[in-house]
Design a protein around this motif. Structure first.
Motif, PDB file in Angstrom:
ATOM      1  N   SER A   1       1.252   2.848  -4.861  1.00 50.51           N
ATOM      2  CA  SER A   1       1.294   1.477  -4.345  1.00 50.51           C
ATOM      3  C   SER A   1       2.205   0.644  -5.237  1.00 50.51           C
ATOM      4  CB  SER A   1      -0.111   0.872  -4.322  1.00 50.51           C
ATOM      5  OG  SER A   1      -0.942   1.594  -3.441  1.00 50.51           O
TER       6      SER A   1
ATOM      7  N   ALA B   1      -2.829   6.606  -4.963  1.00 48.63           N
ATOM      8  CA  ALA B   1      -2.892   5.151  -5.040  1.00 48.63           C
ATOM      9  C   ALA B   1      -1.909   4.596  -6.074  1.00 48.63           C
ATOM     10  CB  ALA B   1      -4.315   4.713  -5.385  1.00 48.63           C
TER      11      ALA B   1
ATOM     12  N   SER C   1       0.805  -1.223   0.000  1.00 45.44           N
ATOM     13  CA  SER C   1       0.000   0.000   0.000  1.00 45.44           C
ATOM     14  C   SER C   1       0.839   1.274   0.000  1.00 45.44           C
ATOM     15  CB  SER C   1      -0.918   0.002   1.223  1.00 45.44           C
ATOM     16  OG  SER C   1      -1.567   1.250   1.361  1.00 45.44           O
TER      17      SER C   1
END
Length: 650
Positions: A563, A560, A92
């Motif tokens: 990630s 994101a 993550s």
């Protein structure tokens, strides 16, 4: 699936021996054990097929796996299920770590709990607490000479304090990382003490010999790890009149994994750590855990077999714990620690991106990205589902062990190039702003590694000494640029304590006999919380660096695309001062661009078009400005050590 009768009997006996009658809630574990035991057996017997007690010891090893599940707390089993539902939770973009010494950061484990608020303020949500387990004063190697794997060193507190801290951290959504040293024990460990007394059972836990015949065979191929502080690989033990293998220091006795009992006992210790609630277990120096004469006794195939066995065992009983292999080796070797062939992505979940860390410093000293780009072909082979620990600095030295080939591809001579880097970062090169020190100098080869804090190596210490305001500003810019490069590269960033407020070298280690021989203590500071409080005073160095680091963390957590989805491509070197990469996921595209030179410089917009970004707008998350993509003959402008964090927004 029908199991071999031997494996069925092994499971049933392990259940019986540990008084385990599986209930409905345990069926998931039973299914994983039955599915996993053929692979465990394959790995185990490939190592120990000729051992006279191989079957019996395999059965007891399976018993260790069963006992680990039985002993695992209900809260940790629930956490396992939550992580499983997230998939590869450790990939993550929301994870940001910090590595620290508890005593030097907070005092002890109880006081550490009072510092969690500070870490939350910064944005850190994973803590690597450097070695906590009992280690003899003056012979600790920074805690990596463990005399008791089950006892917290009294100067930190006790196991109850660690458990209390872990529960408080998890309540705040934070993760815990601890070390385990698989390669060796302290010579004060119970096993070593019994070996000294002549106990043959425990002498077989180590490489012990009555004369130099076999040690000399090892020595012909084994390099010296610390040639200045700890020359050679064997030490004479007066108490039992034997030579013992000591690859690191003479007080660190290497464990002999040719003895399967050693593997069983150390797997039991791994599960002890897992059931303390460790989320990420750092296996120290795994490259050394299997030795054979006629080899360098590093990175041997059996090392990977052992790590694969450990990973399979953890997946069965304590699946919420990820594994980090601290293998500081050449790029072609480090990729193997993620697993290869049928075990691809089935060995270590994490490895340190030590090669790229060193390459960042190469770029900073030279202002040239060519060596770094030449090394990426190996680094990019990391398999999907695994991740790097990316870092700018850590508790250890900076090695320059990347391959000569990468240096030669950049049209440089490897010997002279490394010599320049050592002179630059030790401050010996004319005009260098750095103030580091050479560590583990090998007078025969001229090789050395580099010690020093991030701030001192970036020039802040010299600028403070000369009260050079321009130098201070430039060093701060270097620090922030280096950290930004680390944060957005791909993988989990690991901050090193003190860097967020600009700690410079600490020379007091020279007055401590237990540390004076090891100049890595230069960059292991005692935290002065009055200094840290200056982060609240506008315009101070502490305030600038803390706020900039906080900003980088917040930007990372919003994207994101950061990630670790194996989604990084390096840009062509249109300007060799600029390291640039693009990262993509469905619906999101991000460019990280970093000027490693002290010049104002430019990058053609053609570099973006090469990566499919033909028109539109880019949001620079660092400044908040939106930039329109220009024509090929136009350029994006860079300040000295400037950088852009660009998301395609239109």
């Amino acid at each position: 699936m029908s199991l071999d009768p031997f494996l069925t009997d092994t499971i049933n006996k392990a259940f019986e021996d540990h008084g385990f009658s599986p209930k409905a809630k345990d069926q998931g574990f039973v299914a994983k054990l039955e599915a996993g035991i053929p692979l465990l057996a394959k790995l185990y017997f490939s190592l120990y097929h000729s051992h006279p007690q191989k079957d019996e010891i395999f059965g007891s090893l399976v018993g260790v796996i069963v006992e680990a599940y039985i002993s695992r707390g209900a809260d940790l089993k629930k956490r396992d299920a939550e992580k499983s539902a997230k998939g590869s939770w450790f990939l993550s973009n929301e994870l940001v770590g910090m590595s620290l010494y508890v005593d030097r950061f907070a005092g002890d484990l109880k006081k550490m709990s009072h510092k969690l608020e500070y870490l939350e303020e910064l944005g850190v949500n994973l803590l690597h607490l450097m070695p906590l387990f009992e280690s003899p004063q003056g012979e600790s190697d920074g805690g990596y000479a463990v005399s008791n794997f089950r006892k917290i060193d009294p100067r930190f507190g006790g196991l109850k304090d660690l458990l209390a801290l872990r529960k408080e951290m998890q309540g705040k959504g934070m993760y815990l990382m601890l070390d385990i040293v698989l390669n060796h024990t302290s010579h004060r460990h119970e096993w070593a003490e019994k070996a000294k007394q002549g106990d043959g059972y425990y002498q077989d836990f180590y490489y012990m010999y009555e004369n130099r015949w076999i040690p000399n065979q090892y020595e012909t191929m084994m390099p010296e790890i610390f040639p200045d502080a700890a020359p050679g690989n064997f030490t004479w033990v007066e108490e039992c009149q034997k030579w013992v293998m000591t690859v690191f220091h003479n007080y660190q006795w290497d464990l002999n994994y040719m003895n399967p009992i050693v593997l069983r006992e150390m797997l039991d210790n791994i599960f002890f750590y897992a059931n303390l609630g460790v989320d990420l277990l750092r296996i120290d120096a795994p490259a050394f855990i299997w030795k054979e004469t006629g080899t360098s006794s590093q990175n041997l195939p059996q090392v990977h077999t052992i790590l694969q066995l450990i990973k399979q065992a953890v997946l069965i009983s304590t699946p919420g714990m990820a594994i980090l292999g601290e293998a500081i080796v050449a790029p072609k070797e480090i990729i193997k620690y993620f697993g290869t062939g049928e075990f691809r992505a089935m060995e270590c979940d994490f490895a340190y991106n030590a090669t790229h860390m060193a390459l960042q410093w190469d770029m900073l000293a030279t202002g040239d990205t060519k060596v770094m780009l030449a090394a990426q072909s190996d680094i990019l082979k990391k398999p999907y589902g695994t991740s790097w620990i990316n870092y700018t600095r850590c508790h250890d030295d900076i090695g320059l062990g990347y391959e000569d080939r990468s240096i030669m591809e950049a049209d440089k001579d490897p010997y002279h190039h490394r010599k320049y880097l050592m002179e630059y970062f030790s401050g010996r090169f004319p005009g260098s702003p750095s103030k580091g020190a050479l560590f583990s100098v090998n007078p025969r080869t001229g090789d050395a590694r580099i010690s020093g804090t991030l701030a001192s190596l970036c020039g802040l210490e010299k600028a403070l000494e000369s009260n050079d305001e321009t130098g201070k500003d430039l060093s701060i810019q270097k620090i922030v640029m280096m950290q930004a490069h680390t944060f957005f590269l791909g993988g989990m960033p690991m901050l090193y304590y003190g860097d967020e407020v600009g700690y410079i070298n600490d020379y007091s280690y020279a007055d401590d006999p237990g540390k004076s021989y090891d100049n890595r203590w230069l960059h292991r500071p005692m935290i002065d919380w009055e200094k840290v409080e200056k982060r609240k005073t506008l315009g101070t160095i502490e305030q600038k660096l803390f706020s900039y680091t906080h900003m980088l963390i917040q930007i990372r957590k919003q994207l994101a695309v950061i990630s670790d989805f194996q989604n990084i491509e390096w840009m062509s070197p249109h300007n060799t001062h600029i390291a640039g990469f693009v990262r993509r996921t469905e619906g999101q595209q991000f460019f990280g661009l970093f000027n490693f030179s002290h010049y104002h410089t430019v990058l053609s917009w053609h570099a973006f078009r090469e990566k499919g970004c033909t028109s539109g707008k880019l949001l620079d998350h660092w400044t908040g400005h939106t930039i329109s993509i220009g024509e090929d003959h136009e350029h994006l402008m860079f300040q000295p050590y400037g950088f852009y964090l660009l998301e395609v927004v239109g």
